[in-house]
Design a protein around this motif. Structure first.
Motif, short mmCIF file in Angstrom:
data_model
loop_
_atom_site.label_atom_id
_atom_site.label_comp_id
_atom_site.label_asym_id
_atom_site.label_seq_id
_atom_site.Cartn_x
_atom_site.Cartn_y
_atom_site.Cartn_z
N PHE A 148 9.41 12.71 51.55
CA PHE A 148 9.64 12.76 52.99
C PHE A 148 9.49 14.22 53.40
O PHE A 148 10.27 15.07 52.97
CB PHE A 148 11.05 12.26 53.33
N ILE A 149 8.46 14.52 54.21
CA ILE A 149 8.19 15.91 54.58
C ILE A 149 8.52 16.10 56.06
O ILE A 149 7.95 15.43 56.93
CB ILE A 149 6.71 16.29 54.32
N HIS A 150 9.44 17.01 56.31
CA HIS A 150 9.88 17.26 57.68
C HIS A 150 9.32 18.59 58.18
O HIS A 150 9.45 19.61 57.50
CB HIS A 150 11.42 17.30 57.70
N VAL A 215 18.40 16.34 57.90
CA VAL A 215 17.47 16.01 56.82
C VAL A 215 18.12 16.32 55.47
O VAL A 215 18.05 15.53 54.52
CB VAL A 215 16.14 16.79 57.00
N GLN A 216 18.78 17.47 55.41
CA GLN A 216 19.40 17.88 54.15
C GLN A 216 20.45 16.86 53.67
O GLN A 216 20.63 16.66 52.46
CB GLN A 216 20.06 19.24 54.33
N ALA A 225 11.14 17.67 51.56
CA ALA A 225 10.73 19.07 51.71
C ALA A 225 10.70 19.38 53.20
O ALA A 225 10.44 18.50 54.03
CB ALA A 225 9.35 19.31 51.11
N ILE A 226 11.01 20.64 53.51
CA ILE A 226 11.00 21.08 54.91
C ILE A 226 9.98 22.21 55.05
O ILE A 226 10.02 23.18 54.29
CB ILE A 226 12.40 21.56 55.35
N SER A 299 16.84 19.21 44.80
CA SER A 299 17.31 19.27 46.18
C SER A 299 16.13 19.58 47.09
O SER A 299 15.05 19.97 46.61
CB SER A 299 18.39 20.35 46.32
N ALA A 300 16.38 19.44 48.40
CA ALA A 300 15.29 19.64 49.36
C ALA A 300 14.77 21.08 49.27
O ALA A 300 15.56 22.02 49.30
CB ALA A 300 15.80 19.37 50.77
#
Ligand SMILES: CCCCCCCC/C=C\CCCCCCCC(=O)SCCNC(=O)CCNC(=O)[C@H](O)C(C)(C)COP(=O)(O)OP(=O)(O)OC[C@H]1O[C@@H](n2cnc3c(N)ncnc32)[C@H](O)[C@@H]1OP(=O)(O)O
Ligand SMILES: NC(=O)C1=CN([C@@H]2O[C@H](COP(=O)(O)OP(=O)(O)OC[C@H]3O[C@@H](n4cnc5c(N)ncnc54)[C@H](OP(=O)(O)O)[C@@H]3O)[C@@H](O)[C@H]2O)C=CC1
Length: 515
Positions: A148-150, A215-216, A225-226, A299-300
């Motif tokens: 999931f990419i933000h 998101v976190q 990932a951000i 983790s993200a």
């Protein structure tokens, strides 16, 4: 090592914000560089009297897709629009569509957001935070989700000077804010907004910071990932240099300068202009999608996607290159010759606003009125002042972003992938990039033809002659008025004239001697 295109082969990808500036480039790049991708599901809403299907069909006819069209004329069969209004409960996705997405999606790219700086807090919260929460809930129901990419922004934490690739504690617990704003009417929310956003400049950066936290919260259940791009500008290389389709960020400022409307703006000449080309952001985003899915970090991971620390360029340099580029490749029907000065001094800026913005606007509107037309220039300047007022915060200071994760990601890619999905901005040649950017605004935002450049140059010459004539008449007029009224002015005048005369006689005499 797994090549990126191989990873994306056979994958179903969900994209929000695909009709936006970055979303379109993401769709194009995926189709072009990952031709084996199985399907792209786009969450799109109907808008301005067009159904979502019509909007997507229109988008695919856009020039941006020319290269994909050449490679595969049937590329649209891979695009599956899904009707969705992100501000509605459940994102207004039908139960059938929801089931389909849950069963097939492998990667989500969340690009949708409101990027307006003047968005009312409730709406910015609804779209940037609550919709993100809802999308995360949907993602948790996806049986085969791998990443999931933000897409966030490098300015989400612009209240800090040094920004690491970490998610900082949010300014307020998003759930509490959502609950409290629910019962407040719009007027109350407007009144308390400045207190809530505190040392951030607008609701956009504030809600993007809250979204990162939201998101976190899901990092234990999803591979996240951000991406934090800074100021996203026209494309550098792909699909062709200079592609841009909007007035956001610096593009509107460049166009206003190219049209000769913008003459002054508050910005720090020596501050780093952290522009990042859109193709760089998209290449990094796709690489982050691949890495997150394949390596599944615990983790993200946050990727600051910026240029300032790697290949810095400054607002003063931008100004110089924008103006000289628009002099070489002028825009059609410029109001005045391009010539803008940026200054960090408030008073100097106000002076130039008066002299170079308001005075010409007044004269032009007077001319329009006298010739029976509707005055418009003052209105245009008022809008321009509102827009640049909102941007000044970002052009008057600089920030430092750490980019360790970006470097790590690059080191994990194969040499071929580093070429195909290039995000190494060390190779970026700024003057060339700015030149292509300015030409891009002319070609793709204003839809002007390059073959009209000689006529546009001719128009600039005409404007220059008008200016010289106007200045000469003004000087003569002021001087006449002055000389008529003051003995001192007359004395100075005679002194200057006799000095010039003496110089001329001296040079004439010395040239006769040397001959
Ligand atoms: C010589 C050069 C010197 C250079 C000096 C420095 C320059 C650059 C400085 C600093 C850049 C820093 C940027 C920081 C970025 C942060 C990063 C991010 O994370 S997010 C992305 C950024 N987001 C935004 O850029 C949204 C900003 N825009 C807005 O908030 C609104 O658009 C606003 C308040 C400025 C105007 O709102 P309204 O309601 O008055 O107008 P509306 O609805 O947006 O537009 C109406 C129509 O006018 C056109 N328009 C908009 N801006 C225009 C402009 N500047 N010139 C001409 N037309 C424009 C639009 O395309 C639209 O046209 P139609 O109705 O769709 O046909
Ligand atoms: N542009 C920039 O300089 C920067 C952008 N970013 C981030 O990048 C992302 C993309 O930005 P950008 O492409 O420039 O933005 P755009 O404004 O061009 O695109 C926004 C997208 O979000 C969609 N969207 C907005 N509201 C809704 C809604 N209610 N329901 C469904 N879709 C909606 C829009 O769809 P529609 O066409 O229907 O309006 C559009 O596709 C954002 O998350 C932004 O924060 C980060 C840093 C800089």
């Amino acid at each position: 090592m797994f090549r990126m295109a191989e990873y994306y082969a056979g994958k179903s990808v969900l994209i929000t914000g695909a009709t936006g500036f970055m979303g379109k480039v993401l769709v194009e790049k995926l189709l072009r560089s990952c031709p084996e991708v199985k399907a792209l599901y786009l969450l799109v809403r109907p808008k301005a009297g067009q159904s979502m299907q019509q909007r997507v069909s229109e988008m695919m006819t856009c020039k941006l897709f020319d290269r994909v069209r050449e490679d595969d004329p049937d590329f649209h069969r891979k695009i599956i629009p899904i009707s969705s209004e992100l501000t509605q409960p459940g994102l207004a996705i039908s139960p059938q569509d929801g089931e389909k997405l849950a069963s097939c999606i492998n990667i989500v790219f969340h690009c949708a957001a409101t990027i307006r700086f003047d968005e009312p807090l409730k709406h910015a919260l609804q779209l940037n935070v609550i919709a993100t929460q809802q999308l995360l809930s949907l993602a948790k129901q996806m049986h085969h989700l791998e990443a999931f990419i933000h897409i966030s922004t490098a300015y989400a934490n612009c209240n800090r000077k040094h920004i690491d690739e970490v998610i900082y504690p949010p300014p307020v617990e998003p759930r509490k804010l959502i609950e409290s704003l629910e019962w407040m009417d719009d007027g109350i929310v407007r009144d308390i907004t400045p207190r809530l956003i505190g040392d951030r400049p607008n609701t956009y950066t504030y809600t993007k910071a809250l979204a990162e936290f939201v998101v976190q919260q899901e990092q234990d259940q999803l591979n996240i990932a951000i991406i934090r791009p800074s100021i996203v500008g026209a494309s550098w290389q792909e699909p062709f240099p200079g592609w841009i389709d909007n007035f956001n960020g610096p593009s509107g400022v460049f166009i206003a300068a190219g049209k000769g409307i913008l003459r002054t703006m508050r910005a720090n000449n020596d501050a780093v202009a952290d522009l990042i080309p859109v193709d760089v952001v998209i290449n990094l985003t796709l690489a982050a999608g691949w890495y997150t899915a394949v390596h599944r970090p615990k983790s993200a991971l946050v990727y600051n996607c910026t240029t300032g620390g790697i290949n810095p360029f400054h607002w003063g340099e931008i100004e110089h290159h924008v103006i000289s580029s628009f002099k070489r490749n002028p825009l059609e029907q410029a109001f005045r010759r391009p010539n803008a000065n940026i200054t960090s001094n408030y008073l100097i800026n106000q002076y130039w606003i008066l002299v170079s913005h308001k005075f010409p606007a007044f004269i032009y509107d007077l001319f329009l009125r006298l010739s029976g037309q509707k005055p418009q220039m003052m209105r245009i300047f008022n809008r321009l002042h509102k827009a640049i007022g909102l941007l000044e915060y970002f052009s008057s200071q600089d920030w430092e972003w750490n980019s360790e994760n970006l470097n790590m990601l690059m080191s994990q890619m194969t040499p071929e992938d580093r070429k195909t999905f290039n995000f190494d901005v060390r190779q970026l040649n700024w003057p060339e990039y700015i030149e292509n950017y300015c030409i891009g605004t002319k070609k793709y935002v204003l839809n002007e033809d390059m073959s009209d450049i000689p006529a546009a140059r001719q128009h600039l010459r005409k404007l220059r002659n008008i200016r010289y004539t106007f200045n000469t008449v003004l000087v003569v007029f002021i001087w006449r008025v002055f000389i008529a009224r003051s003995q001192m002015a007359r004395n100075i005048w005679y002194f200057v004239v006799s000095l010039c005369f003496k110089f001329l006689s001296y040079f004439r005499a010395s040239s006769t001697l040397t001959n």
